[in-house]
Write a protein that holds these residues in place. Structure first.
Motif, mmCIF file in Angstrom:
data_model
loop_
_atom_site.group_PDB
_atom_site.id
_atom_site.type_symbol
_atom_site.label_atom_id
_atom_site.label_comp_id
_atom_site.label_asym_id
_atom_site.label_seq_id
_atom_site.Cartn_x
_atom_site.Cartn_y
_atom_site.Cartn_z
ATOM 1 N N MET A 53 0.735 -1.261 -0.059
ATOM 2 C CA MET A 53 -0.224 -0.044 0.047
ATOM 3 C C MET A 53 0.688 1.377 -0.029
ATOM 4 N N VAL A 54 2.059 0.964 0.626
ATOM 5 C CA VAL A 54 2.769 2.519 0.923
ATOM 6 C C VAL A 54 3.493 2.558 -0.333
ATOM 7 N N LEU A 55 4.172 1.497 -1.048
ATOM 8 C CA LEU A 55 5.024 1.754 -2.230
ATOM 9 C C LEU A 55 4.773 2.963 -3.195
ATOM 10 N N PRO A 56 3.368 2.903 -3.537
ATOM 11 C CA PRO A 56 2.926 3.794 -4.511
ATOM 12 C C PRO A 56 3.156 5.257 -4.044
ATOM 13 N N ILE A 57 2.941 5.405 -2.895
ATOM 14 C CA ILE A 57 2.964 6.962 -2.447
ATOM 15 C C ILE A 57 4.271 7.199 -2.502
ATOM 16 N N LEU A 58 5.173 6.410 -1.838
ATOM 17 C CA LEU A 58 6.857 6.594 -1.549
ATOM 18 C C LEU A 58 7.391 6.640 -2.858
ATOM 19 N N ILE A 59 7.237 5.841 -3.769
ATOM 20 C CA ILE A 59 7.829 6.107 -5.106
ATOM 21 C C ILE A 59 7.461 7.258 -5.816
ATOM 22 N N ARG A 60 6.623 7.738 -5.852
ATOM 23 C CA ARG A 60 5.882 8.893 -6.839
ATOM 24 C C ARG A 60 6.669 10.198 -5.949
ATOM 25 N N ALA A 61 6.445 10.060 -4.682
ATOM 26 C CA ALA A 61 6.851 11.395 -4.097
ATOM 27 C C ALA A 61 8.464 11.758 -4.191
ATOM 28 N N THR A 62 9.249 10.446 -3.995
ATOM 29 C CA THR A 62 10.390 10.299 -4.126
ATOM 30 C C THR A 62 10.916 10.620 -5.422
ATOM 31 N N GLU A 63 10.251 10.180 -6.418
ATOM 32 C CA GLU A 63 10.485 10.455 -7.840
ATOM 33 C C GLU A 63 10.376 12.007 -8.319
ATOM 34 N N ALA A 64 9.251 12.573 -7.608
ATOM 35 C CA ALA A 64 8.994 13.900 -7.860
ATOM 36 C C ALA A 64 10.236 14.816 -7.168
ATOM 37 N N GLY A 65 10.736 14.212 -6.076
ATOM 38 C CA GLY A 65 11.826 14.991 -5.297
ATOM 39 C C GLY A 65 13.119 15.010 -6.440
ATOM 40 N N LEU A 66 13.282 13.635 -6.884
ATOM 41 C CA LEU A 66 14.638 13.826 -7.803
ATOM 42 C C LEU A 66 14.273 14.699 -9.037
ATOM 43 N N GLN A 67 13.011 14.713 -9.638
ATOM 44 C CA GLN A 67 12.925 15.459 -10.774
ATOM 45 C C GLN A 67 13.027 16.876 -10.505
ATOM 46 N N THR A 68 12.824 17.157 -9.318
ATOM 47 C CA THR A 68 13.032 18.934 -8.968
ATOM 48 C C THR A 68 14.359 19.187 -8.840
ATOM 49 N N VAL A 69 15.322 18.394 -8.626
ATOM 50 C CA VAL A 69 16.836 18.649 -8.734
ATOM 51 C C VAL A 69 17.241 19.277 -9.983
ATOM 52 N N PRO A 70 17.773 20.578 -9.883
ATOM 53 C CA PRO A 70 18.385 21.130 -11.393
ATOM 54 C C PRO A 70 19.203 20.068 -12.036
ATOM 55 N N ALA A 71 19.296 20.422 -13.352
ATOM 56 C CA ALA A 71 19.928 19.374 -14.197
ATOM 57 C C ALA A 71 21.373 19.533 -14.252
ATOM 58 N N GLU A 72 21.898 21.078 -13.498
ATOM 59 C CA GLU A 72 23.080 21.389 -13.390
ATOM 60 C C GLU A 72 23.851 20.711 -12.242
ATOM 61 N N LEU B 97 24.755 13.893 -4.037
ATOM 62 C CA LEU B 97 24.082 15.335 -4.578
ATOM 63 C C LEU B 97 22.573 15.082 -4.700
ATOM 64 N N LEU B 98 22.263 14.056 -5.365
ATOM 65 C CA LEU B 98 20.566 14.090 -5.892
ATOM 66 C C LEU B 98 19.794 13.512 -4.498
ATOM 67 N N LEU B 99 20.172 12.668 -3.843
ATOM 68 C CA LEU B 99 19.453 12.147 -2.798
ATOM 69 C C LEU B 99 19.138 13.158 -1.743
ATOM 70 N N PRO B 100 20.374 13.805 -1.303
ATOM 71 C CA PRO B 100 20.320 14.973 -0.291
ATOM 72 C C PRO B 100 19.134 16.061 -0.760
ATOM 73 N N ALA B 101 19.505 16.296 -2.158
ATOM 74 C CA ALA B 101 18.481 17.594 -2.717
ATOM 75 C C ALA B 101 17.085 17.187 -2.852
ATOM 76 N N ALA B 102 16.893 15.623 -3.002
ATOM 77 C CA ALA B 102 15.585 15.036 -3.086
ATOM 78 C C ALA B 102 14.938 14.665 -1.671
ATOM 79 N N THR B 103 15.590 15.085 -0.597
ATOM 80 C CA THR B 103 15.179 14.805 0.659
ATOM 81 C C THR B 103 13.707 15.239 1.128
#
Length: 270
Positions: A140-159, A178-184
């Motif tokens: 039950m938790v996986l869909p929420i966790l995956i989508r929220a984490t993915e959204a966080g990673l996508q907001t990290v600037p490409a730079e 870099l990416l995981l701390p920024a997507a925390t």
């Protein structure tokens, strides 16, 4: 200064929601605070839950939540990294997975309960157990966790990625440093929402972890969660309202503690 009508409407909606929340919270505190004591937290239920405490219930809830998080966190974060960093938005596989996750996030909990009962309890032979309940909650938790984490990673600037590549950093180092701390923030949102849904779940656990209110000895024992205990006292046990209110108050306190610990851990990691 006169406020515009849309602003007034938004403030009125916010005030209405806050009032409802405060009314529910106040009602639970008013009826439950008198029952809270050290004895209530450390003794076993008696007389079908009308008397005694909730010690086995707390242990079962913690074990179910622990199984859920131990399974869903690595799978969720790993899948989010795969979708955000290694699968483009035009990829057919990526679109299928994202659409499936969106559908799963809206599936009623009773459906997950029946699925968990059929797969974990019957097919895998785990029976009504804490392990079955935790694995069902992980689904039950996986869909929420995956989508929220993915959204966080996508907001990290490409730079960030380009700079790491220019410095010769490996993909693993870039992800971890870099990416995981920024997507925390996105990870924490998914984690808190997932824990909140898991710890307050009732329907799915009735069919998987069961009703037994004794102290569990292993993950293969049946265990009653706090939410199931509250439901049983409020709906099936005459005279169980007082302990139901007290258990509901303990559940709210646990949710507050989980949110606080998640926030503190995030700040410490950053």
């Amino acid at each position: 200064m006169k406020l515009p009508l849309p602003t007034l409407i938004l403030w009125a909606i916010a005030l209405f929601v806050t009032t409802i929340f405060c009314w529910i919270l106040g009602d639970i505190i008013w009826h439950g605070i008198g029952q809270i004591s050290w004895q209530f937290l450390t003794t076993e239920p008696r007389n079908a839950g009308r008397e005694g405490g909730i010690a086995p219930i707390l242990i079962s809830t913690g074990l179910i939540l622990g199984v859920c998080m131990a399974v869903s966190l690595p799978l969720g974060v790993g899948t989010a990294i795969l979708l955000a960093e290694f699968t483009s938005t035009e990829n057919a596989f990526g679109r299928l997975v994202r659409r499936s996750l969106d559908v799963l996030a809206g599936v009623p909990s009773i459906v997950f309960g029946l699925f968990g009962n059929a797969l974990f309890s019957i097919k895998l032979g785990l029976g009504f157990s804490i392990l079955s309940g935790g694995l069902t909650l992980a689904c039950m938790v996986l869909p929420i966790l995956i989508r929220a984490t993915e959204a966080g990673l996508q907001t990290v600037p490409a730079e960030y990625r380009l700079g790491a590549a220019a410095l010769g950093l490996s993909r693993t180092t870039t992800l971890w440093k870099l990416l995981l701390p920024a997507a925390t923030p996105g990870l924490v949102v998914g984690l808190v929402l997932g824990i909140g849904r898991a710890i307050a779940e009732t329907a799915a656990l009735i069919f998987t972890s069961g009703y037994v209110d004794r102290m569990p000895e292993s993950l293969l024992d049946s265990g009653r969660s706090l939410s199931v205990h509250i439901f049983d006292l409020a709906m099936n046990i005459a005279g169980g309202d007082a302990n139901a209110y007290a258990s509901a108050l303990v559940l709210l306190i646990l949710l507050l503690l989980v949110n606080s610990i998640a926030t503190w851990t995030t700040q410490l990691w950053l």
